[in-house]
Design an enzyme around this catalytic site. Sequence first.
Site, mmCIF file in Angstrom:
data_model
loop_
_atom_site.group_PDB
_atom_site.id
_atom_site.type_symbol
_atom_site.label_atom_id
_atom_site.label_comp_id
_atom_site.label_asym_id
_atom_site.label_seq_id
_atom_site.Cartn_x
_atom_site.Cartn_y
_atom_site.Cartn_z
ATOM 1 N N HIS A 468 0.791 -1.232 0.000
ATOM 2 C CA HIS A 468 0.000 0.000 0.000
ATOM 3 C C HIS A 468 0.827 1.287 0.000
ATOM 4 O O HIS A 468 0.522 2.211 0.764
ATOM 5 C CB HIS A 468 -0.920 0.020 1.236
ATOM 6 C CG HIS A 468 -1.990 -1.011 1.227
ATOM 7 N ND1 HIS A 468 -2.766 -1.295 2.335
ATOM 8 C CD2 HIS A 468 -2.434 -1.824 0.253
ATOM 9 C CE1 HIS A 468 -3.636 -2.239 2.030
ATOM 10 N NE2 HIS A 468 -3.460 -2.593 0.776
HETATM 11 C C1 LIG Z 1 -0.208 -7.470 -4.672
HETATM 12 C C2 LIG Z 1 -1.085 -6.316 -4.264
HETATM 13 C C3 LIG Z 1 -2.185 -6.538 -3.444
HETATM 14 C C4 LIG Z 1 -2.981 -5.467 -3.065
HETATM 15 N N1 LIG Z 1 -4.158 -5.717 -2.414
HETATM 16 C C5 LIG Z 1 -5.040 -4.706 -2.239
HETATM 17 C C6 LIG Z 1 -6.356 -4.964 -1.782
HETATM 18 O O1 LIG Z 1 -6.750 -6.111 -1.594
HETATM 19 N N2 LIG Z 1 -7.187 -3.907 -1.576
HETATM 20 C C7 LIG Z 1 -6.785 -2.620 -1.811
HETATM 21 O O2 LIG Z 1 -7.561 -1.697 -1.574
HETATM 22 N N3 LIG Z 1 -5.554 -2.356 -2.276
HETATM 23 C C8 LIG Z 1 -4.697 -3.365 -2.542
HETATM 24 N N4 LIG Z 1 -3.491 -3.107 -3.095
HETATM 25 C C9 LIG Z 1 -3.130 -1.703 -3.349
HETATM 26 C C10 LIG Z 1 -3.926 -1.072 -4.474
HETATM 27 O O3 LIG Z 1 -4.143 -1.988 -5.520
HETATM 28 C C11 LIG Z 1 -3.173 0.169 -4.956
HETATM 29 O O4 LIG Z 1 -3.009 1.070 -3.879
HETATM 30 C C12 LIG Z 1 -3.901 0.917 -6.063
HETATM 31 O O5 LIG Z 1 -4.207 0.040 -7.117
HETATM 32 C C13 LIG Z 1 -3.016 2.064 -6.528
HETATM 33 O O6 LIG Z 1 -3.609 2.703 -7.623
HETATM 34 P P1 LIG Z 1 -2.778 3.753 -8.491
HETATM 35 O O7 LIG Z 1 -3.685 4.234 -9.543
HETATM 36 O O8 LIG Z 1 -2.140 4.717 -7.578
HETATM 37 O O9 LIG Z 1 -1.562 2.915 -9.102
HETATM 38 P P2 LIG Z 1 -1.563 1.562 -9.987
HETATM 39 O O10 LIG Z 1 -2.898 0.890 -9.934
HETATM 40 O O11 LIG Z 1 -0.389 0.800 -9.532
HETATM 41 O O12 LIG Z 1 -1.391 2.115 -11.458
HETATM 42 C C14 LIG Z 1 -0.254 2.714 -11.970
HETATM 43 C C15 LIG Z 1 -0.191 2.370 -13.451
HETATM 44 O O13 LIG Z 1 0.745 3.208 -14.095
HETATM 45 C C16 LIG Z 1 1.527 2.444 -14.983
HETATM 46 N N5 LIG Z 1 2.797 3.146 -15.149
HETATM 47 C C17 LIG Z 1 3.746 3.372 -14.202
HETATM 48 N N6 LIG Z 1 4.777 4.065 -14.737
HETATM 49 C C18 LIG Z 1 4.454 4.293 -16.048
HETATM 50 C C19 LIG Z 1 5.103 4.944 -17.115
HETATM 51 N N7 LIG Z 1 6.304 5.532 -16.959
HETATM 52 N N8 LIG Z 1 4.498 4.985 -18.325
HETATM 53 C C20 LIG Z 1 3.277 4.419 -18.504
HETATM 54 N N9 LIG Z 1 2.620 3.755 -17.516
HETATM 55 C C21 LIG Z 1 3.195 3.711 -16.308
HETATM 56 C C22 LIG Z 1 1.632 1.097 -14.275
HETATM 57 O O14 LIG Z 1 2.015 0.064 -15.152
HETATM 58 C C23 LIG Z 1 0.241 0.934 -13.712
HETATM 59 O O15 LIG Z 1 -0.639 0.331 -14.620
HETATM 60 C C24 LIG Z 1 -2.660 -4.152 -3.484
HETATM 61 C C25 LIG Z 1 -1.560 -3.927 -4.315
HETATM 62 C C26 LIG Z 1 -0.778 -4.993 -4.719
HETATM 63 C C27 LIG Z 1 0.398 -4.738 -5.628
#
Ligand SMILES: Cc1cc2nc3c(=O)[nH]c(=O)nc-3n(C[C@H](O)[C@H](O)[C@H](O)COP(=O)(O)OP(=O)(O)OC[C@H]3O[C@@H](n4cnc5c(N)ncnc54)[C@H](O)[C@@H]3O)c2cc1C
Length: 532
Positions: A468
């Site tokens: 997280h």
């Molecule tokens: C294994 C795991 C289990 C988890 N379990 C839970 C759960 O059960 N419940 C919960 O609430 N949360 C959970 N989380 C946390 C939650 O999923 C994340 O906090 C949330 O998805 C974050 O969202 P975000 O949009 O910030 O980033 P992300 O969803 O990580 O999205 C970022 C995106 O940007 C892309 N990206 C990054 N850099 C670049 C670049 N330079 N160019 C183009 N694309 C790029 C990545 O590939 C990715 O697709 C878990 C996370 C993981 C990894």
Amino acid sequence: MSKDSVYDYVIVGAGSAGCVLAARLSEDPAVRVALVESGPRDRKPEIRIPAAFPKLFKTPYDWDYSTAKQAALDGRELYWPRGHTLGGSSSINAMMWVRGHRDDYDAWGEAAGPEWSYDEFEPYFRRAERWSGGAGASGADSVYGSDGPLWISPPRALNPITTAFLDACRDAGLRELTELNEPDHSGFSPTPVNQRRGRRWSAADGYLKPARRRRNLHILTEARVRRLEFDGTRVAGVIADGVPGKLIARREVILSAGAIGSPQLLQASGVGDPDDLSRAGIETRVESRGVGRHLQDHLAYAVTMRCPQPITLTGADSLANVGRFLAGGRGPLTSNVAEAVAFIRTRPELTAPDIELIFAPAPYVNHGLTPPTEHGITIGVVLLQPESEGRITPKGPGVGTAPLIDPGYLTAEPDIRTLLAGVRRAEELLAGRALAPYTSGPLEPHPGTVDDATLARTIRGASETLYHPVGTCRMGSDEASVTDPALRVRGVTALRVVDASVMPRITRGHTHAPTVALAEKAAELIRADARR
Ligand SMILES: Cc1cc2nc3c(=O)[nH]c(=O)nc-3n(C[C@H](O)[C@H](O)[C@H](O)COP(=O)(O)OP(=O)(O)OC[C@H]3O[C@@H](n4cnc5c(N)ncnc54)[C@H](O)[C@@H]3O)c2cc1C
């Protein structure tokens, strides 16, 4: 002729936040949106099968990061998976939909203004949610929304030992929550999950798939953004691998690359702490000392026990269970493993929980990368409000090299005491009448009940991330924050950050739900700015 492509909005990263923004901003057919994702499309079957999420780790669907050596964790480097596909981390996560506590958002309100406080922010959760579990307490209205894009469901196939865990919580006098996502979630409950008919329902499933045929939405995959393009202090667009020319944004670029990717892209583009940047060979364009700082994460210690009854998830991927899953989305493969939770306070004077206990009817060891060979159960003890903080710093000039990720786990002294108190509560539950029939001694690496000093050493030697990370582009009303309360990056124009990195403080829940809700709010802010 120029190879540049021109859009109104260029969104970087198709994760929890990026999918919401792409869908919401492209609802207006007059607006052209590009969504640029580094990972491949989300076609792998394991993405759909809830219990199979660890099978996505260390594959092309995972960024497969490692932290710096953690001095307070025996010098260990921890494995940090992050989603690398459409849906981002919501395509590889454990599907737990846990908003957190009212106090979390009231603290956001203090940091970034009242519109981020619980009462004003709560409607954005409802906007996202489609709850399939019926009415709330005594038939009252549910806390959940009913017609949003994200299906939220009660677990379909609760393991009998999970039911025993819930009994143990009841025996211990904890509060039974009718709906886990009440404003005060102190108590216990089965875990609501992002699933529809037993299959994972990611942000890509909920938001992107219904929008992907829109002519004004262009989704690019396997296109890693290298850096931002500037025109003075205005961000004009981005450069991405595999994409000819530039992707020009007439209105804004929005970074939704996650708590590691977004600060890394800012730093690679010269926005950050000049000391960090110059050490990595990057010229400073805009001084913003908060970029990459204030990293917070949930650290978890797994209390693992042997189970004398062969009814856990060990060996659940039998042919018969695969058949049940494929035929109707039924059976143990619909389990998200983390089937139930309890939110507790380790000190009576606290107004909100400081520890989460997560129950899994399986030995969750080494992130599930080592398939268990025997039956066991786990209570994951999660430090909800760490005082420790860390940072992300660039190691080199481009985004080709992973940054230095230093979460600074357990560097603040009170954190180990809280975690230790949480482990004691887990041990009490395990020793009680309800769970005793399902335990027959500790399972490595948990040593069993030991004195405090030995337990503290064990915690330092075996704790892992709960996945997280947040806070590395923190929003705030203060000038030192990276983004202002409308999520605009300070010091430049036409650039926002919208993802988990903007959270001013980590929530006492899981981080997908708040990321989705803040992206829903951001879409509204962005549209309002465009009308001005
Ligand atoms: C294994 C795991 C289990 C988890 N379990 C839970 C759960 O059960 N419940 C919960 O609430 N949360 C959970 N989380 C946390 C939650 O999923 C994340 O906090 C949330 O998805 C974050 O969202 P975000 O949009 O910030 O980033 P992300 O969803 O990580 O999205 C970022 C995106 O940007 C892309 N990206 C990054 N850099 C670049 C670049 N330079 N160019 C183009 N694309 C790029 C990545 O590939 C990715 O697709 C878990 C996370 C993981 C990894």
